[in-house]
Scaffold this motif. Structure first.
Motif, PDB file in Angstrom:
ATOM      1  N   SER A  46       0.842  -1.187   0.000  1.00 18.82           N
ATOM      2  CA  SER A  46       0.000   0.000   0.000  1.00 18.82           C
ATOM      3  C   SER A  46       0.886   1.250   0.000  1.00 18.82           C
ATOM      4  O   SER A  46       1.821   1.362   0.794  1.00 18.82           O
ATOM      5  CB  SER A  46      -0.894  -0.014   1.240  1.00 18.82           C
ATOM      6  N   GLY A  47       0.589   2.160  -0.919  1.00 20.56           N
ATOM      7  CA  GLY A  47       1.347   3.403  -1.015  1.00 20.56           C
ATOM      8  C   GLY A  47       2.465   3.369  -2.041  1.00 20.56           C
ATOM      9  O   GLY A  47       3.020   4.408  -2.384  1.00 20.56           O
ATOM     10  N   PHE A  48       2.820   2.178  -2.549  1.00 17.51           N
ATOM     11  CA  PHE A  48       3.869   2.128  -3.569  1.00 17.51           C
ATOM     12  C   PHE A  48       3.276   2.493  -4.919  1.00 17.51           C
ATOM     13  O   PHE A  48       2.253   1.960  -5.339  1.00 17.51           O
ATOM     14  CB  PHE A  48       4.514   0.743  -3.657  1.00 17.51           C
ATOM     15  N   GLN A  49       3.946   3.399  -5.601  1.00 19.63           N
ATOM     16  CA  GLN A  49       3.556   3.749  -6.969  1.00 19.63           C
ATOM     17  C   GLN A  49       4.803   4.194  -7.705  1.00 19.63           C
ATOM     18  O   GLN A  49       5.766   4.673  -7.104  1.00 19.63           O
ATOM     19  CB  GLN A  49       2.505   4.849  -6.979  1.00 19.63           C
ATOM     20  N   VAL A  50       4.786   4.010  -9.003  1.00 17.44           N
ATOM     21  CA  VAL A  50       5.900   4.422  -9.832  1.00 17.44           C
ATOM     22  C   VAL A  50       5.354   4.948 -11.152  1.00 17.44           C
ATOM     23  O   VAL A  50       4.377   4.426 -11.690  1.00 17.44           O
ATOM     24  CB  VAL A  50       6.905   3.259 -10.030  1.00 17.44           C
ATOM     25  N   ASN A  51       5.986   6.001 -11.646  1.00 16.43           N
ATOM     26  CA  ASN A  51       5.570   6.633 -12.896  1.00 16.43           C
ATOM     27  C   ASN A  51       6.220   5.889 -14.061  1.00 16.43           C
ATOM     28  O   ASN A  51       7.445   5.748 -14.109  1.00 16.43           O
ATOM     29  CB  ASN A  51       6.013   8.112 -12.891  1.00 16.43           C
ATOM     30  N   LEU A  52       5.403   5.432 -15.006  1.00 21.92           N
ATOM     31  CA  LEU A  52       5.925   4.683 -16.143  1.00 21.92           C
ATOM     32  C   LEU A  52       6.926   5.490 -16.963  1.00 21.92           C
ATOM     33  O   LEU A  52       7.868   4.931 -17.528  1.00 21.92           O
ATOM     34  CB  LEU A  52       4.801   4.190 -17.054  1.00 21.92           C
ATOM     35  N   MET A  53       6.753   6.791 -17.030  1.00 18.72           N
ATOM     36  CA  MET A  53       7.682   7.609 -17.801  1.00 18.72           C
ATOM     37  C   MET A  53       9.084   7.575 -17.196  1.00 18.72           C
ATOM     38  O   MET A  53      10.074   7.727 -17.904  1.00 18.72           O
ATOM     39  CB  MET A  53       7.177   9.042 -17.904  1.00 18.72           C
ATOM     40  N   GLU A  54       9.186   7.303 -15.895  1.00 15.07           N
ATOM     41  CA  GLU A  54      10.499   7.170 -15.248  1.00 15.07           C
ATOM     42  C   GLU A  54      11.093   5.786 -15.461  1.00 15.07           C
ATOM     43  O   GLU A  54      12.294   5.603 -15.308  1.00 15.07           O
ATOM     44  CB  GLU A  54      10.374   7.456 -13.753  1.00 15.07           C
ATOM     45  N   ILE A  55      10.268   4.821 -15.795  1.00 17.86           N
ATOM     46  CA  ILE A  55      10.735   3.441 -16.004  1.00 17.86           C
ATOM     47  C   ILE A  55      11.141   3.207 -17.453  1.00 17.86           C
ATOM     48  O   ILE A  55      12.164   2.608 -17.737  1.00 17.86           O
ATOM     49  CB  ILE A  55       9.640   2.435 -15.583  1.00 17.86           C
ATOM     50  N   PHE A  56      10.311   3.706 -18.395  1.00 18.08           N
ATOM     51  CA  PHE A  56      10.583   3.467 -19.812  1.00 18.08           C
ATOM     52  C   PHE A  56      11.247   4.647 -20.478  1.00 18.08           C
ATOM     53  O   PHE A  56      11.729   4.632 -21.535  1.00 18.08           O
ATOM     54  CB  PHE A  56       9.289   3.108 -20.547  1.00 18.08           C
TER      55      PHE A  56
END
Length: 186
Positions: free
Chosen positions: A176-186
């Motif tokens: 809970s609370g973990f999120q990541v922006n796809l633009m930072e991954i790809f």
């Protein structure tokens, strides 16, 4: 994912083959699979996703392991022997650690697809992880810049928790609370 050799092997034969091979080999119910070498984009995506998880896990009891690290899936409801090498493993139950590998069921596993292993990760491993009780399974597709998150429900089946392509925040149900922006991954 390709078969290493045709035929079925005992777990003892598998460990002997592994001792004499530099290849990434997995063992699922007597069959030995060989993983392809990761692409440049695969490695970049893996590193960025690992960093996001590591930052989130700082100070928490769970620990991240990245490939190559053997996971021997084992619990009271698992039949047979399965040794897999997920791209990212997050383990909270520390009782299964040995000097060589983890024996048990990690809480969260991530597989990053390659052109040659898509069906193995999308079908074989999805069903394997679901049946063996992995609480959350992330499938990352660097060819399409997508991440799909599956979460184990009360009936022991995977439900799609989140799915994003190219942009947006992908979240975890287990953390809970973990999120990541796809633009930072790809």
């Amino acid at each position: 994912m390709h078969l290493y050799r045709s035929g079925t092997y005992s777990i003892e034969e598998y460990w002997q083959i592994r001792e004499n091979s530099d290849a990434l080999l997995e063992y699922i119910d007597g069959v030995i699979y060989m993983s392809p070498s990761p692409s440049t984009k695969h490695q970049r995506v893996s590193r960025k996703l690992e960093r996001a998880f590591e930052d989130f896990l700082e100070g928490k009891p769970c620990e991240l392991f990245h490939a190559p690290y053997d996971i021997e899936l084992k619990s009271s409801n698992i039949e047979g022997t399965k040794v897999v090498i997920p791209d990212i493993s997050i383990i909270c139950d520390k009782t299964g650690f040995t000097d060589a590998r983890y024996v048990g069921v990690p809480e969260l596993l991530v597989e990053i697809l390659s052109p040659s292993n898509q069906s193995h990760d999308l079908i074989t491993k999805l069903n394997l992880y679901m049946n063996d009780g992995v609480k959350e399974y992330w499938i990352v597709n660097p060819m399409l810049d997508t991440i799909t998150v599956y979460t184990l429900n009360e009936e022991g089946m995977y439900e799609q928790h989140d799915n994003k392509a190219e942009t947006g925040l992908i979240t975890s149900n287990f953390f809970s609370g973990f999120q990541v922006n796809l633009m930072e991954i790809f």
